[in-house]
Design a protein around this motif. Structure first.
Motif, mmCIF file in Angstrom:
data_model
loop_
_atom_site.group_PDB
_atom_site.id
_atom_site.type_symbol
_atom_site.label_atom_id
_atom_site.label_comp_id
_atom_site.label_asym_id
_atom_site.label_seq_id
_atom_site.Cartn_x
_atom_site.Cartn_y
_atom_site.Cartn_z
ATOM 1 N N LEU A 141 49.766 -4.685 45.367
ATOM 2 C CA LEU A 141 50.170 -5.591 44.284
ATOM 3 C C LEU A 141 49.040 -6.547 43.924
ATOM 4 O O LEU A 141 48.762 -6.791 42.745
ATOM 5 C CB LEU A 141 51.410 -6.380 44.695
ATOM 6 C CG LEU A 141 52.683 -5.568 44.953
ATOM 7 C CD1 LEU A 141 53.786 -6.479 45.478
ATOM 8 C CD2 LEU A 141 53.138 -4.856 43.702
ATOM 9 N N ILE A 142 48.384 -7.090 44.943
ATOM 10 C CA ILE A 142 47.274 -8.020 44.709
ATOM 11 C C ILE A 142 46.150 -7.317 43.964
ATOM 12 O O ILE A 142 45.527 -7.876 43.052
ATOM 13 C CB ILE A 142 46.775 -8.607 46.044
ATOM 14 C CG1 ILE A 142 47.852 -9.514 46.657
ATOM 15 C CG2 ILE A 142 45.481 -9.398 45.848
ATOM 16 C CD1 ILE A 142 47.531 -9.988 48.060
ATOM 17 N N ALA A 143 45.876 -6.072 44.348
ATOM 18 C CA ALA A 143 44.822 -5.303 43.686
ATOM 19 C C ALA A 143 45.160 -5.064 42.220
ATOM 20 O O ALA A 143 44.269 -5.065 41.358
ATOM 21 C CB ALA A 143 44.623 -3.971 44.409
ATOM 22 N N ILE A 163 42.700 0.601 51.902
ATOM 23 C CA ILE A 163 42.956 1.946 51.382
ATOM 24 C C ILE A 163 43.953 1.892 50.230
ATOM 25 O O ILE A 163 43.782 2.558 49.205
ATOM 26 C CB ILE A 163 43.471 2.866 52.506
ATOM 27 C CG1 ILE A 163 42.361 3.120 53.532
ATOM 28 C CG2 ILE A 163 43.973 4.196 51.936
ATOM 29 C CD1 ILE A 163 42.829 3.815 54.794
ATOM 30 N N ALA A 164 45.011 1.072 50.401
ATOM 31 C CA ALA A 164 46.026 0.941 49.349
ATOM 32 C C ALA A 164 45.404 0.395 48.065
ATOM 33 O O ALA A 164 45.692 0.872 46.961
ATOM 34 C CB ALA A 164 47.159 0.035 49.823
ATOM 35 N N ALA A 165 44.539 -0.607 48.206
ATOM 36 C CA ALA A 165 43.869 -1.199 47.038
ATOM 37 C C ALA A 165 42.934 -0.182 46.380
ATOM 38 O O ALA A 165 42.851 -0.106 45.155
ATOM 39 C CB ALA A 165 43.095 -2.444 47.453
ATOM 40 N N LYS A 166 42.251 0.611 47.194
ATOM 41 C CA LYS A 166 41.349 1.628 46.648
ATOM 42 C C LYS A 166 42.132 2.714 45.908
ATOM 43 O O LYS A 166 41.765 3.122 44.798
ATOM 44 C CB LYS A 166 40.530 2.256 47.769
ATOM 45 C CG LYS A 166 39.618 3.386 47.283
ATOM 46 C CD LYS A 166 38.792 3.997 48.400
ATOM 47 C CE LYS A 166 37.924 5.124 47.858
ATOM 48 N NZ LYS A 166 37.028 5.702 48.880
ATOM 49 N N THR A 169 43.358 1.336 42.516
ATOM 50 C CA THR A 169 42.397 0.932 41.493
ATOM 51 C C THR A 169 41.188 1.856 41.350
ATOM 52 O O THR A 169 40.488 1.784 40.337
ATOM 53 C CB THR A 169 41.881 -0.487 41.788
ATOM 54 O OG1 THR A 169 41.144 -0.457 43.030
ATOM 55 C CG2 THR A 169 43.031 -1.477 41.910
ATOM 56 N N GLY A 170 40.919 2.649 42.373
ATOM 57 C CA GLY A 170 39.736 3.495 42.341
ATOM 58 C C GLY A 170 38.445 2.762 42.663
ATOM 59 O O GLY A 170 37.360 3.329 42.586
ATOM 60 N N LYS A 429 25.904 3.552 43.353
ATOM 61 C CA LYS A 429 26.254 4.927 43.689
ATOM 62 C C LYS A 429 27.534 5.355 42.968
ATOM 63 O O LYS A 429 27.728 6.534 42.642
ATOM 64 C CB LYS A 429 26.437 5.085 45.187
ATOM 65 C CG LYS A 429 26.542 6.527 45.662
ATOM 66 C CD LYS A 429 26.576 6.613 47.174
ATOM 67 C CE LYS A 429 26.671 8.053 47.635
ATOM 68 N NZ LYS A 429 26.708 8.170 49.116
ATOM 69 N N SER A 430 28.413 4.368 42.686
ATOM 70 C CA SER A 430 29.670 4.659 41.996
ATOM 71 C C SER A 430 29.505 4.584 40.485
ATOM 72 O O SER A 430 30.487 4.609 39.744
ATOM 73 C CB SER A 430 30.748 3.658 42.443
ATOM 74 O OG SER A 430 30.932 3.713 43.831
#
Length: 434
Positions: A141-143, A163-166, A169-170, A429-430
């Motif tokens: 949720l915060i992400a 992991i959840a934030a990633k 949002t990617g 790199k991203s």
């Protein structure tokens, strides 16, 4: 560059070096240009220092979920706030049958307060795994509600949150390994903790290890490619610490201190055995074990068995001002850790002008030149080192002076610069402009 950072503790509510390291690093990052950190913890207590760092408690985030308890039956019905066709007066059996049809099997139901917020304890006791899962839920949720460029998760407790934030949002994920389950357990690992750690390492775009010792563990025990791991050593806060100058010790009395969690990892039993050997040769010395942990009772019993209770003291957990006072009174500080990823305590002691003895099995031994280094299990070498520092003032004086200078060069600003470079490299790199 905006950083979403997940931690588990924050001063003054800390239980060890993790909170101290997170605080030091975030302060260092806050001093850099163009870096904005939002530091998230499970629970905010209200007395944290937010003058430099933006802090957010997961316990302040509404998740729009609640749990209802039926009076009489004492059975709990979990609900989630959604549009519903459920009509009043359904039987409990009918409700659960309808719920199964409406929600996927993997739907999670959690308990909240009346404001739809989860009541995190922010501690390490019973229900820790459930708190970690709930923290990850709130992290998502915060992400969603915040804008940021990179995610930074400290220690295994926050890897699921990262992991959840990633996943939501990617954004790239960096995990910071302050310790592993192999350090904490002595090899008798908890498979649940190991699986959380390994998943975090595999999902991370980059891993920060606090020492080469930790880097090797990550490679050998978690099978992570070496090129994925960067080493950033911890540092010490240079801010002066307040202490109670009214307390005095006897003029001819010496004090030798162990400061840390009284657990297998920290090697408290070797400190006790070394104390016994020293006390056979010297009378004007007292030993202090400052801290708390699951081996405290065992240590108290062993001190009694050795007949040195009149020369050995247990203080319990010490807060920041009391730590400063303890260092002021100490003539030697010993860190006999069995497996120490880094070890900030020796740096704090050196900064306070206290000569230190550390184990070769510690990450901090990789970077210190002005400390006596011994193997944790060699109690005779430990006792000889303590005896030498107490008996020969010139040796003690040299280590006090040189150690203080050496510790003074280890600044969080330098560590923050290294971490900032890792952020930028990951973003480049991203294919993200920075």
């Amino acid at each position: 560059m905006k950083v979403l950072m997940f931690g588990w503790e924050f001063p003054p509510h800390i239980s060890g070096g993790l909170g101290t390291a997170c605080y030091g690093l975030t302060k260092g990052l806050a001093g850099l240009k163009n870096i904005d950190v939002l530091f998230v913890v499970p629970k905010m207590f209200g007395d944290e220092d937010q003058s430099i760092i933006k802090l957010k408690g997961a316990n302040t985030v509404p998740v729009s979920k609640t749990q209802i308890e039926f009076e009489g039956t004492q059975k709990k019905m979990e609900t989630i706030e959604i549009k519903s066709d459920i009509v009043p007066y359904l039987s409990e059996e009918d409700f659960w049958e309808l719920k199964k049809k409406r929600f996927p099997a993997k739907t999670r139901f959690i308990q909240t307060d009346n404001g739809f917020k989860i009541n995190f304890s922010g501690k390490y006791g019973d229900g820790l795994i459930e708190e970690i899962k709930n923290y990850a839920l709130v992290a998502e949720l915060i992400a969603t509600e915040n804008t940021f460029d990179v995610i930074h998760s400290h220690d295994w407790l926050t890897y699921p949150a990262g992991i959840a934030a990633k996943n939501k949002t990617g954004k790239p994920l960096i995990i910071h390994v302050h310790a592993t389950e192999f350090d904490r357990s002595g090899g008798n690992i908890n498979p649940v903790v190991y699986s959380i750690e390994r998943e975090g390492m595999e999902m991370a775009d980059k891993i920060i290890a606090v020492s080469n010792l930790t880097r090797n563990t990550i490679i050998e025990k978690y099978y992570i490619p070496p090129e994925k791991i960067e080493i950033v050593y911890n540092a010490v806060d240079s801010s002066p610490r307040k202490h109670n100058l009214n307390f005095r010790k006897n003029e001819n009395e010496k004090i030798v201190t162990f400061l840390g969690r009284i657990t297998m990892q920290k090697g408290p039993e070797y400190f006790v055995e070394a104390a016994y050997l020293v006390l056979k040769k010297m009378e004007n010395v007292r030993f202090v074990m400052a801290g708390s942990g699951d081996k405290m009772t065992t240590m108290i019993k062993r001190v009694a068995e050795l007949g040195i209770a009149d020369k050995f003291h247990f203080t319990g957990f010490l807060k920041e001002d009391a730590v400063a006072e303890m260092f002021r009174l100490s003539d030697v500080c010993v860190m006999p850790s069995v497996s120490e990823p880094f070890g900030i305590v020796p740096l704090e002691a050196m900064q306070a002008g206290v000569p230190v003895i550390i184990s070769n099995q510690s990450g901090v031994s990789e970077i210190l030149d002005h400390a006596i280094k011994i193997d944790f299990w060699d109690t005779y070498a430990m006792a000889d080192s303590i005896y030498g520092l107490l008996k020969y003032p010139s040796m003690s004086k040299h280590l006090k002076k040189a150690g203080k200078i050496e510790a003074g060069k280890m600044k969080w600003d330098n560590s923050a610069q290294q971490v900032s470079k890792i952020y930028r490299d990951v973003l480049i790199k991203s294919n993200v402009k920075v």
